[in-house]
Scaffold this motif. Structure first.
Motif, short mmCIF file in Angstrom:
data_model
loop_
_atom_site.label_atom_id
_atom_site.label_comp_id
_atom_site.label_asym_id
_atom_site.label_seq_id
_atom_site.Cartn_x
_atom_site.Cartn_y
_atom_site.Cartn_z
N VAL A 61 -16.45 48.68 -2.98
CA VAL A 61 -16.96 49.40 -4.15
C VAL A 61 -16.75 48.52 -5.38
O VAL A 61 -15.67 47.94 -5.56
CB VAL A 61 -16.24 50.75 -4.35
CG1 VAL A 61 -16.75 51.44 -5.61
CG2 VAL A 61 -16.44 51.64 -3.13
N GLN A 62 -17.78 48.39 -6.21
CA GLN A 62 -17.69 47.65 -7.46
C GLN A 62 -17.88 48.61 -8.63
O GLN A 62 -18.68 49.55 -8.54
CB GLN A 62 -18.75 46.54 -7.53
CG GLN A 62 -18.56 45.45 -6.50
CD GLN A 62 -19.61 44.36 -6.60
OE1 GLN A 62 -20.50 44.44 -7.46
NE2 GLN A 62 -19.54 43.36 -5.73
N TYR A 63 -17.13 48.37 -9.70
CA TYR A 63 -17.25 49.20 -10.90
C TYR A 63 -17.80 48.34 -12.03
O TYR A 63 -17.29 47.25 -12.31
CB TYR A 63 -15.89 49.77 -11.29
CG TYR A 63 -15.47 50.92 -10.41
CD1 TYR A 63 -15.85 52.22 -10.71
CD2 TYR A 63 -14.72 50.71 -9.26
CE1 TYR A 63 -15.48 53.29 -9.90
CE2 TYR A 63 -14.34 51.75 -8.44
CZ TYR A 63 -14.73 53.04 -8.77
OH TYR A 63 -14.37 54.08 -7.96
N PHE B 94 -20.31 51.65 -7.54
CA PHE B 94 -21.43 51.62 -6.60
C PHE B 94 -21.05 50.73 -5.43
O PHE B 94 -20.20 49.83 -5.54
CB PHE B 94 -22.70 51.10 -7.27
CG PHE B 94 -22.60 49.69 -7.78
CD1 PHE B 94 -23.01 48.62 -6.99
CD2 PHE B 94 -22.07 49.42 -9.04
CE1 PHE B 94 -22.90 47.31 -7.44
CE2 PHE B 94 -21.96 48.11 -9.50
CZ PHE B 94 -22.38 47.05 -8.71
N ILE B 95 -21.69 50.99 -4.29
CA ILE B 95 -21.53 50.16 -3.11
C ILE B 95 -22.60 49.08 -3.15
O ILE B 95 -23.78 49.39 -3.34
CB ILE B 95 -21.66 51.01 -1.83
CG1 ILE B 95 -20.59 52.09 -1.79
CG2 ILE B 95 -21.57 50.13 -0.58
CD1 ILE B 95 -20.75 53.08 -0.65
N PRO B 96 -22.22 47.82 -3.03
CA PRO B 96 -23.23 46.74 -3.11
C PRO B 96 -24.37 46.95 -2.11
O PRO B 96 -24.14 47.17 -0.92
CB PRO B 96 -22.43 45.48 -2.76
CG PRO B 96 -21.01 45.82 -3.14
CD PRO B 96 -20.86 47.29 -2.86
N GLY B 97 -25.59 46.92 -2.63
CA GLY B 97 -26.77 47.08 -1.79
C GLY B 97 -27.18 48.52 -1.58
O GLY B 97 -28.22 48.77 -0.94
N ILE B 98 -26.41 49.49 -2.11
CA ILE B 98 -26.72 50.92 -1.94
C ILE B 98 -26.86 51.53 -3.33
O ILE B 98 -25.99 51.35 -4.20
CB ILE B 98 -25.61 51.65 -1.15
CG1 ILE B 98 -25.34 50.94 0.18
CG2 ILE B 98 -26.00 53.10 -0.93
CD1 ILE B 98 -26.49 50.96 1.15
N ARG B 99 -27.93 52.28 -3.55
CA ARG B 99 -28.12 52.94 -4.84
C ARG B 99 -27.11 54.07 -5.02
O ARG B 99 -26.67 54.69 -4.05
CB ARG B 99 -29.54 53.51 -4.94
CG ARG B 99 -30.63 52.45 -4.97
CD ARG B 99 -31.99 53.09 -5.02
NE ARG B 99 -32.13 53.98 -6.19
CZ ARG B 99 -33.18 54.76 -6.40
NH1 ARG B 99 -34.16 54.81 -5.49
NH2 ARG B 99 -33.23 55.52 -7.48
#
Length: 440
Positions: A246-248, A356-361
């Motif tokens: 998860v990235q913020y 968000f999860i990288p590659g997922i909206r």
């Protein structure tokens, strides 16, 4: 490792916490051997010496009470009423919106839910103590042994004597609950979990030695070796998890920058813990209980369905019993994970704080992705739980162990889970004091 253990006892605060915990544990074990009023202690010990034991659901209750159930002691019910109350309150969050609202209110809501759990624990204590005394009076607590001493465990069956026994056992349940909360507040680890750990560990020596008596010493050593391998495998699976990155995003609040860091959501292989095993054991006991109440009097033959239930759903070494038990655990694992991990709630919280999860909206696609991962991770977890739960039944059929065989089922799951959590807490306390921890 040994240097780290020595540092524990050289740290005054940590030494005091561990000493307090051990003191409460000693009192807890002492109460397991103090008989309730109007219990014939000599007859109880005679039945225990005959190696007889409870059947069905009472096996699980006796396991969680550390053998106190068969002693008919003041702590006969053990921690089981609290466990049941906690599960009920957790399940009610799905049914009653008010409970879900309290859960989301933070500390104040959690305090209210805890209070509800305490009240429900006392109510269940009254119900379970009444049931236990009724079973003891009927002479079926130790099974259908036919021994005269097992038919007369209560010395006084007047109403005031029964009432005093119910009050004593219920008060014992309340005292155990209070002791567990004291350990959580002033000791090390989760108090309730530690008391369950101690109760199960107290039954290990007798359960293992019964194998040596029933078979031989070589079989006993082989069971110990296999048990160590099983414990290592359970530790490995319990520590296994699927980490979802998860990235913020960075955001400005006034003159300060928040976010911009990377973290992960840990999804354990066994997210349900021991709860599916308890659910499956309880549900499988119901047909045997119904069949028991439909036994005909006057020596008549029972109904065909009663005979079928007694032949197939009362003995743990029956293949049909094992198959139903296995599939019930798989079903309950999916059910319990579904009500304890809400992908939509996790996705909404991530979106609220810019994660968000990288590659997922963000939003619904994130919830669908989490549900996708959770469903597939839960499959091996449910199969693992089912196989671990079958170990005592296999041991029952092969080496003559009882259904509370220590290296399987609820026993090994609780021992490993609580042991790992307690060691982690001690390790974190050591690291706070600039020492090397227990874990490397």
């Amino acid at each position: 490792m040994f240097r780290a253990i020595a540092r524990i006892f050289r740290t005054p605060d940590l030494r005091r916490k561990i000493g307090f915990t051990l003191g409460i544990v000693a009192l807890f074990r002492l109460g397991s051997f103090i008989p309730s009023p109007f219990v014939d202690y000599a007859n109880v010990q005679s039945c225990l010496a005959a190696n007889t034991g409870p059947a069905g659901l009472y096996e699980l209750v006796n396991l969680f009470s550390g053998g106190a159930l068969l002693q008919l002691s003041v702590f006969a019910l053990g921690i089981m009423p609290y466990i049941t109350a906690s599960i009920i309150v957790q399940l009610l969050r799905v049914v009653i919106p008010h409970f879900e609202t309290l859960h989301k209110e933070g500390q104040s809501g959690q305090s209210t839910l805890t209070q509800y759990t305490r009240y429900l624990t006392i109510a269940l204590g009254v119900l379970q103590s009444t049931t236990l005394i009724t079973v003891a009076r009927s002479g079926t607590l130790f099974g259908a042994t036919g021994a005269p001493e097992c038919q007369s465990l209560i010395t006084n069956e007047a109403w005031y004597a029964i009432l005093l026994m119910v009050i004593t056992m219920t008060a014992g349940t309340g005292l155990i609950m209070w002791m567990g909360e004291l350990i959580t507040e002033r000791g090390i680890g989760n108090g309730m979990s530690l008391l369950i750990f101690v109760s199960i560990a107290a039954t290990f020596p007798a359960a293992l030695w019964s194998i040596a008596v029933a078979r031989n010493f070589e079989t006993f050593l082989m069971v110990i070796a296999v048990g160590i391998l099983i414990m290592g495998a359970v530790v490995f699976v319990e520590q296994s998890q699927r980490r979802i990155p998860v990235q913020y995003a960075k955001r400005m609040v006034g003159r300060r920058t928040y976010g911009g860091n990377n973290t992960y959501i840990p999804i354990k292989v066994n997210m349900a813990g021991v709860i599916p095993v308890i659910f499956a054991s309880s549900l499988l006991y119901l047909p045997a209980l119904v069949a028991q109440f439909n036994q005909p009097a006057n020596g008549e033959l029972p109904a065909p369905w009663v005979t079928w239930v007694q032949d197939n759903l009362t003995s743990g070494d029956n293949p049909l019993y094992m198959a139903i038990y296995f599939f019930l655990i798989i079903g309950f694992t999916y059910f319990y994970v579904a009500i304890t991990f809400n992908p939509e709630e996790v996705a909404d919280n991530m979106k609220k704080y810019g994660g968000f999860i990288p590659g997922i909206r963000a939003g619904r696609p994130t919830a669908e992705y989490l549900d996708y991962v959770l469903t597939r991770v839960t499959l091996p977890g449910s199969l693992y739980l089912g196989l671990v739960a079958l170990i005592p039944l296999i041991a029952l059929a092969t080496v003559g162990a009882n259904q509370n065989f220590p290296f399987g089922g609820a026993s090994i799951l609780i021992i490993v889970g609580v042991g790992l959590e307690t060691v982690k807490q001690i390790d974190s306390q050591l690291q706070q004091r600039h020492y090397e921890g227990l874990l490397r």
